[in-house]
Design an enzyme around this catalytic site. Sequence first.
Site: not given
Ligand SMILES: OC[C@H]1O[C@H](O[C@H]2O[C@H](CO)[C@@H](O)[C@H](O)[C@H]2O)[C@H](O)[C@@H](O)[C@@H]1O
Length: 564
Positions: A162, A284, A318, A518
């Site tokens: 995603r 998102e 997060d 992940e």
């Molecule tokens: O869609 C929900 C959240 O997803 C992301 O966070 C997570 O995935 C990222 C990509 O791998 C990673 O950088 C982050 O540490 C993860 O927790 C996104 O970065 C968030 O902003 C978003 O709300």
Amino acid sequence: MTTLESLSPCNNIGPVIPTTPLITFLERVQETALDTFGKKGFDPKLYVDLSLKFNLSTTEKAFDGLPRNENGNVLVKDLEEFIATYFEDEGDDLVYYDPPDFVPEPDGFLPEVENLEVREWALKVHSLWKNLSRKISGEVLKQPELHTLLPLPEPMIVPGSRFREVYYWDSYWVIRGLLASKMYETAKSIVTNLISLVNKYGFALNGGRAYYTNRSEPPLLSAMVYEIYNRTGDMELAKAALPALLKEHEFWNSEMHKVTIQDAQGSNHILSRYYAKWNKPRPESSTIDKQFASKLLNVSEKQQFYREVASTAESGWDFSTRWMRNPSEFTTLATTSVLPVDLNVFILKMELDIAFLAKETGEESLAENFLEASQARKRAINSIFWNEKMGQWLDYWLTGSTTCQETWKASNQNQNAFASNFSPLWINLFNSDTTLVKTIMRSLQSSGLLCAAGIATSLKNSGQQWDFPNGWAPLQHMIVEGLVRSESQEARSLAEEIAKRWIRTNYIGYKKTGVMHEKYNVEKCGEFGGGGEYVPQTGFGWSNGVVLAFLEEFGWPQDQRIDC
Ligand SMILES: OC[C@H]1O[C@H](O[C@H]2O[C@H](CO)[C@@H](O)[C@H](O)[C@H]2O)[C@H](O)[C@@H](O)[C@@H]1O
């Protein structure tokens, strides 16, 4: 004694970056999709990632004209037809790109990996860069107003599944892997894109979408430039990066990100915190955020909650109990009230890297200024975060004044164990002190975080993804690299032990599922992690990067088994 529950935020104000009409519309589609299709398998991000086939007003008109039943809901077949007619397939805004610097087995690839089984797998992981390589489609460049994807000049590596677009802090570990894969050009492209974002927005965005323009992510651009420069000596890159790094440094050290705190001896220190320029649901995840906020009473409480949610996304963690006043109540997120150890470590690294790059490019006085800034931040990290008794650096909870200036109190240090409490070890200023490294090693070994299959994020099993029992590649890497860089043989052995546990779990997980994950469950070798607001993702940029970086550092002897 002050309890975490009783602390109030430093303040509850701040700028908000305006959203776009396209995002607002896609959030409406997202909400309707949830009502129509139901919760099962629903991913809200998909809807804000869709590209329009026609202009916004035509699409909106068609959407508003959809028939609704007596409950106000759109029928499944009508919504499916609307989506198929008016939107491109998700992911169509990026196209596959064959990286020109990819070869199936690069010269000098992981020379210390002798074991054939491990070598074969490492080559498979290396080949995943091809799967994750993308460039912005011509359609986005031609008509950017139809897309939430932001145009970027160069190809990129995406995390996977995603996460179809580029992410900021993920890119650091992607680059560490690309360097092990000898893909210097691809690594440089990622940095060029991030520099272009800093030049345009004043900071590196969370990710490459229009809905990420209100926040950043853990700032690691300087560390990316440093690593590439060290391998390639690319002076052009160093020169192009410096002005962007200065801008980024200013972003993290001004306005709402900046906090002044007086230590127990009366000296003032400046540190940074996460603070998103946003106080609405994250587009998102809008349906999820609204659901939580429905528990809150008034508009200002909701706005504060939304700001905390977005600020937590800025932290990269997060979500986690690390940021909650009450670990069992999500709406008590209070990230803007925390001075985080790791954020200040990243900024210290930025200061050291800027000083280094300035020296390399002949800017002596800039180098001097940033060396001084790094010394000041080191003092601040030691005064505010260090806890002698625990042998860890602890996050600090702000008690709150509207001026964001306050006096340090021992009871405001968060004594819960988090992997981030060990992040200063990553920096040479700390890991070069062998006595300190010994103290930290003991502390890590008795913290409960060190598990059979890696380092846990925290000790709290909350169901959030940045908590126990999940382990994340970036956290393993920072701690392992810190231990390796110290001169102690004992530290190197511990680093190797942690790295090998991590490599094993990634390998067995890959053998079982055929993919890289992940995040992993550090209690059970070969199992991927879970929890959080979306289903576990695969691909996966930073996991691949860390496996390759670990194998480059430690190798794998011929006769060493890789099973759990
Ligand atoms: O869609 C929900 C959240 O997803 C992301 O966070 C997570 O995935 C990222 C990509 O791998 C990673 O950088 C982050 O540490 C993860 O927790 C996104 O970065 C968030 O902003 C978003 O709300």
